[in-house]
Design an enzyme around this catalytic site. Sequence first.
Site, PDB file in Angstrom:
ATOM      1  N   ASP A 254      -0.096   5.159   1.081  1.00 17.23           N
ATOM      2  CA  ASP A 254      -0.275   6.126   2.169  1.00 17.23           C
ATOM      3  C   ASP A 254      -0.377   5.435   3.522  1.00 17.23           C
ATOM      4  O   ASP A 254      -1.240   4.588   3.742  1.00 17.23           O
ATOM      5  CB  ASP A 254      -1.533   6.964   1.920  1.00 17.23           C
TER       6      ASP A 254
ATOM      7  N   ASP B   1       0.867  -1.174   0.000  1.00 14.64           N
ATOM      8  CA  ASP B   1       0.000   0.000   0.000  1.00 14.64           C
ATOM      9  C   ASP B   1       0.907   1.228   0.000  1.00 14.64           C
ATOM     10  O   ASP B   1       2.118   1.120   0.256  1.00 14.64           O
ATOM     11  CB  ASP B   1      -0.897  -0.033   1.240  1.00 14.64           C
TER      12      ASP B   1
END
Length: 379
Positions: A23, A21
């Site tokens: 953020d 991922d």
Amino acid sequence: MKGHGPDSLSPETKISAVILDLDGTILNTEKATESVLEEFLAKYGKEVDPGKEENRLGQMHNESAASIVKDYDLPLTASEFSKEIMPMYTARWPNAKALPGANRLISHLHKHKIPFALASNSKRENIGEKLSHHKGWTELFSVILGSDQVKSGKPSPDLFLEAAKRMGVDAAHCLVIEDSLVGVRASKNAGMKVVAVPSSVRLADCYSIADCVLHSLLEFQPELWGLPEFKDWVQNALPIEPLHVKGLLSGIPNDSSVPLSIIPDRATAVSLPDQVSGVYFGWAILSTHGIFKAVVSIGWELRGGIANRVIQACLLGEFDKDISGEQLELWIVGYIRQLCSEANASTAFEIFPEDKSNAEAALDLPIFSYDEDLPIFSY
């Protein structure tokens, strides 16, 4: 939190690729932009509800925008809200730094030719803008996907399944590293293994569906997943990208054997990533005493559902007067270990004699040396 790896990893589920991922997992976007919503809501006479914002972690922007407009009863449509607030976010993205261990992991996977993808609930255009501020990241990922490139974003498995497809790897052989519950659910829905590094400390106990839960990427051990192990430790210490801490010392005077508490200043409280956890070492600059070697424990203490940052330091030197209350500037340059079990808060942040010995020895090595002319010490 759970341990560092699966109880067992059968040959049938050998990890062949990694999906990251963006953020909150490898990029400290939340810290860089956390005041944006507060500033925006203030224009409408509203205040941020931290609980509601925690529950929005990992959501797609359109979904998040609609719920913010509803939760705060804003006189805007979701589209109008997005149009107003997005420039405020994009202006802060250049300030978002790599989280501890992120560059290390990306370089390691690339070096060993392990396929790895980036799969984010952000739009692909926004991902590109964020990555542009981090040299080499765009080129190193095998695949980069945004939520606007699949039918549904997380917690749907679409992003992860598409990433696996583009890498030519079966979903069962993919390991996902995520910070949000939304992302963890998407990983499990895709039939993949998942390591969670929660960006919300208060919600860490809610990640039970993850195969493994860590405090920081520095705790990640790839060999437990059948991947090549890191070989970047120097003796008993791990070099890290320097962390800058400033604050006031508070504690027992004239006793270097007892850890002193550090009360961080506002700049440190705002900029220090939440995922900084463990026992570290570096150089302490005291306003009236000069430079000392230091061992530091950093983590979070949960009381009544409230998370409080705890920073304690042992300065390796003798003092001829009370240093409690003095200004301290600390450059953390290395990592030693994770914190002790948090079951007993009084010992979770303990600094052991072995930590001091390891730090003392490491700080004598050129790789950890202090040089006031180096850019990292020129603030």
